[in-house]
Design an enzyme around this catalytic site. Sequence first.
Site, PDB file in Angstrom:
ATOM      1  N   ASP A 270       0.825  -1.210   0.000  1.00 30.66           N
ATOM      2  CA  ASP A 270       0.000   0.000   0.000  1.00 30.66           C
ATOM      3  C   ASP A 270       0.861   1.261   0.000  1.00 30.66           C
ATOM      4  OD1 ASP A 270      -2.379   1.369  -0.072  1.00 30.66           O
ATOM      5  OD2 ASP A 270      -2.693   1.319   2.099  1.00 30.66           O
TER       6      ASP A 270
ATOM      7  N   LEU B  53      10.801 -20.503  -4.527  1.00 35.13           N
ATOM      8  CA  LEU B  53       9.763 -19.658  -3.928  1.00 35.13           C
ATOM      9  C   LEU B  53       8.439 -19.770  -4.693  1.00 35.13           C
ATOM     10  CD1 LEU B  53       9.023 -17.141  -2.045  1.00 35.13           C
ATOM     11  CD2 LEU B  53       9.696 -15.729  -3.988  1.00 35.13           C
TER      12      LEU B  53
ATOM     13  N   HIS C   8       2.413   3.411  -9.086  1.00 32.41           N
ATOM     14  CA  HIS C   8       2.199   1.992  -9.398  1.00 32.41           C
ATOM     15  C   HIS C   8       3.376   1.438 -10.199  1.00 32.41           C
ATOM     16  CE1 HIS C   8      -1.668   2.370  -7.639  1.00 32.41           C
ATOM     17  NE2 HIS C   8      -2.247   3.030  -8.639  1.00 32.41           N
TER      18      HIS C   8
ATOM     19  N   GLU D 169       1.561 -13.017  12.528  1.00 28.40           N
ATOM     20  CA  GLU D 169       2.122 -11.833  13.183  1.00 28.40           C
ATOM     21  C   GLU D 169       1.914 -10.659  12.233  1.00 28.40           C
ATOM     22  OE1 GLU D 169       3.298 -11.608  16.222  1.00 28.40           O
ATOM     23  OE2 GLU D 169       2.985 -13.759  16.540  1.00 28.40           O
TER      24      GLU D 169
HETATM   25  C1  IPE Z   1      -5.419  -2.761  -0.181  1.00 32.61           C
HETATM   26  O1  IPE Z   1      -5.052  -1.450  -0.440  1.00 32.61           O
HETATM   27  C2  IPE Z   1      -5.416  -3.549  -1.444  1.00 32.61           C
HETATM   28  C3  IPE Z   1      -4.123  -3.700  -2.082  1.00 32.61           C
HETATM   29  C4  IPE Z   1      -2.965  -3.361  -1.582  1.00 32.61           C
HETATM   30  C5  IPE Z   1      -4.128  -4.307  -3.368  1.00 32.61           C
HETATM   31  P1  IPE Z   1      -6.130  -0.282  -0.525  1.00 32.61           P
HETATM   32  O2  IPE Z   1      -5.372   0.972  -0.655  1.00 32.61           O
HETATM   33  O3  IPE Z   1      -7.120  -0.584  -1.591  1.00 32.61           O
HETATM   34  O4  IPE Z   1      -6.816  -0.409   0.898  1.00 32.61           O
HETATM   35  P2  IPE Z   1      -7.872   0.520   1.638  1.00 32.61           P
HETATM   36  O5  IPE Z   1      -9.077   0.602   0.764  1.00 32.61           O
HETATM   37  O6  IPE Z   1      -7.231   1.848   1.847  1.00 32.61           O
HETATM   38  O7  IPE Z   1      -8.143  -0.175   2.930  1.00 32.61           O
HETATM   39  C1  IPE Z   2      -1.493   0.243  -3.410  1.00 38.70           C
HETATM   40  O1  IPE Z   2      -1.312   1.604  -3.426  1.00 38.70           O
HETATM   41  C2  IPE Z   2      -1.774  -0.337  -4.778  1.00 38.70           C
HETATM   42  C3  IPE Z   2      -3.150  -0.804  -4.964  1.00 38.70           C
HETATM   43  C4  IPE Z   2      -4.093  -0.774  -4.081  1.00 38.70           C
HETATM   44  C5  IPE Z   2      -3.478  -1.344  -6.259  1.00 38.70           C
HETATM   45  P1  IPE Z   2      -2.538   2.616  -3.443  1.00 38.70           P
HETATM   46  O2  IPE Z   2      -2.926   2.852  -4.859  1.00 38.70           O
HETATM   47  O3  IPE Z   2      -3.635   2.138  -2.575  1.00 38.70           O
HETATM   48  O4  IPE Z   2      -1.863   3.909  -2.833  1.00 38.70           O
HETATM   49  P2  IPE Z   2      -2.467   4.892  -1.745  1.00 38.70           P
HETATM   50  O5  IPE Z   2      -2.912   4.081  -0.594  1.00 38.70           O
HETATM   51  O6  IPE Z   2      -3.591   5.625  -2.410  1.00 38.70           O
HETATM   52  O7  IPE Z   2      -1.317   5.778  -1.421  1.00 38.70           O
HETATM   53 MG    MG Z   3      -4.060   2.401  -0.600  1.00 38.38          MG
END
Ligand code: IPE
Ligand code: IPE
Ligand code: MG
Length: 267
Positions: A34, A145, A51, A221
């Site tokens: 994330d 892996l 991304h 964990e």
């Molecule tokens: C969780 O991230 C899903 C992935 C990392 C693919 P999000 O950014 O979508 O999560 P929320 O919605 O903030 O909880």
């Molecule tokens: C995680 O990063 C990637 C996916 C959920 C696909 P985000 O796109 O959720 O990035 P933030 O949380 O908005 O920074």
């Molecule tokens: Mg996110």
Amino acid sequence: MNMNLQAPGMSELQDRIDKLDLSRLPRHVAMIMDGNGRWANAKGLDRSVGHYEGVKSVRRATELSSDLGIDYLTLYAFSTENWNRPQKEVDILMHLIGMAIEQETPDLVKNNVHLRLIGDIERMPKEAWDRLHACELATAHCDGLTLTLALSYSGRRELTRVARLIAEEVAAGKLNPADITEQTLAAHLFTHDMPDPDLLIRTGGEERISNYLLWQTAYSELYFTPVLWPDFEKAAYLDALIDYQRRERRFGKTGAQIKETLNTTES
Ligand code: IPE
Ligand code: IPE
Ligand code: MG
């Protein structure tokens, strides 16, 4: 384990590796990747750049897991809920996932990494699905892996699917409801042949599960770090592993019981 110490940044990695007990590594690490969007926004860039940059972190996490001899790495790449993002971002992510997997396939094969997919994969656009499937086939013989990508994944949907599959077996007279156990449920999960994650890492500062591996993480964990996914370097991953090894996994027992078991297995 010794890494090539000539390469830049290697001594800080080796220092961390020296702190690890390589005989007590997690067998299965799950990650919620994330923070890509915030990483890009902080630099005044479009979310998609985050991304793209995040793919490098995927490569680093895969490489380190493989080098350390971790058996399973399961990455949350796209949730069912992520379909609700603006269509442009969804399209970019789908394109990127397909392209990145295609580009990485030769290295995955070289490093003996087996790619698996979990989630409602059939919802993926054909272009991405074809590339993912080609990588699955190309790495099917690899026994190092196991790298699992959770795509269009939702823990609740996975459990709903399990309920449906079991109900079908009961309706067909193949299964007696009285015989349904935890093992029956576990046997119907996408991850039925993997151990549960020992460690779940979430980058990006949020401290929530976001519908990931709800059954499988019952005793994992949890490790939350504010580091945004594109900044998640090998050193940060090693820090998570070091933190994991400081913990006592009690599984409901007392600390004294755990120490006693350790003493008997050691002597
Ligand atoms: C969780 O991230 C899903 C992935 C990392 C693919 P999000 O950014 O979508 O999560 P929320 O919605 O903030 O909880
Ligand atoms: C995680 O990063 C990637 C996916 C959920 C696909 P985000 O796109 O959720 O990035 P933030 O949380 O908005 O920074
Ligand atoms: Mg996110």
